[in-house]
Design an enzyme around this catalytic site. Structure first.
Site, PDB file in Angstrom:
ATOM      1  N   GLY A  23       1.052 -40.966  11.392  1.00 25.90           N
ATOM      2  CA  GLY A  23       0.644 -42.135  12.018  1.00 25.90           C
ATOM      3  C   GLY A  23      -0.709 -43.301  11.531  1.00 25.90           C
ATOM      4  O   GLY A  23      -0.694 -44.103  11.337  1.00 25.90           O
ATOM      5  N   ASP A  24      -1.272 -42.545  12.069  1.00 25.44           N
ATOM      6  CA  ASP A  24      -2.940 -42.680  11.812  1.00 25.44           C
ATOM      7  C   ASP A  24      -3.533 -42.453  10.673  1.00 25.44           C
ATOM      8  O   ASP A  24      -4.390 -44.112  10.085  1.00 25.44           O
ATOM      9  CB  ASP A  24      -4.200 -41.907  13.026  1.00 25.44           C
ATOM     10  CG  ASP A  24      -5.761 -42.298  12.737  1.00 25.44           C
ATOM     11  OD1 ASP A  24      -5.704 -43.326  12.499  1.00 25.44           O
ATOM     12  OD2 ASP A  24      -6.612 -40.892  12.447  1.00 25.44           O
ATOM     13  N   ALA A  25      -3.385 -42.048   9.950  1.00 21.10           N
ATOM     14  CA  ALA A  25      -3.371 -42.006   8.925  1.00 21.10           C
ATOM     15  C   ALA A  25      -3.096 -42.968   7.472  1.00 21.10           C
ATOM     16  O   ALA A  25      -3.277 -43.259   6.760  1.00 21.10           O
ATOM     17  CB  ALA A  25      -3.613 -40.340   7.912  1.00 21.10           C
TER      18      ALA A  25
END
Length: 141
Positions: A23-25
């Site tokens: 999700g960060d990416a």
């Protein structure tokens, strides 16, 4: 139908931390694309604009707003709760532990939607994240 089931099952088997990693990416790429489309293209400006939206404090404010407004489904709220309560092996450099856990929770929800193949909902949520983040930073979309 079968593919949706397989993707959702796969997403449910991943740890909250793994979902947050993905999700960060996804969130970072979405914000960077948004910033490129809405700015002058100067590298320092791009980085600063993206950094204001991709930090634990801003992400925590976004999650709080999404929860307060009831914008997460029960399934998404469950993913967020599990991620927020997960034991993290890293520490926030410039954020409180509470903000860091909330940011991880938001990233896990985004990762869950991405891995589940829920592209339409993923895009909706990412757009809301940017809108709320801009407002939290005193900017308008």
């Amino acid at each position: 139908m079968y593919n949706e089931y397989v993707e959702k099952t796969r997403a449910q088997r991943l740890t909250p931390v793994s979902l947050a990693f993905i999700g960060d990416a996804v969130h970072t790429l979405f914000v960077r694309e948004y910033v490129v489309e809405h700015s002058d293209g100067v590298v320092g400006t791009l980085h600063n604009a993206a950094s204001r939206l991709i930090n634990a404090k801003c992400q925590a404010a976004v999650l709080d707003e999404l929860i307060k407004a009831g914008e997460l489904s029960d399934e998404e709220a469950d993913v967020a709760r599990r991620a927020k309560n997960a034991h993290l092996h890293s520490r926030a450099k410039a954020a409180s532990p509470d903000d860091y856990h909330k940011a991880t929770a938001l990233e896990a929800v985004i990762g869950y939607l991405h891995v589940s193949g829920e592209a339409k909902r993923e895009q909706e949520l990412l757009k809301r994240c940017v809108q709320i983040g801009l407002r939290a930073n005193g900017k308008q979309d």
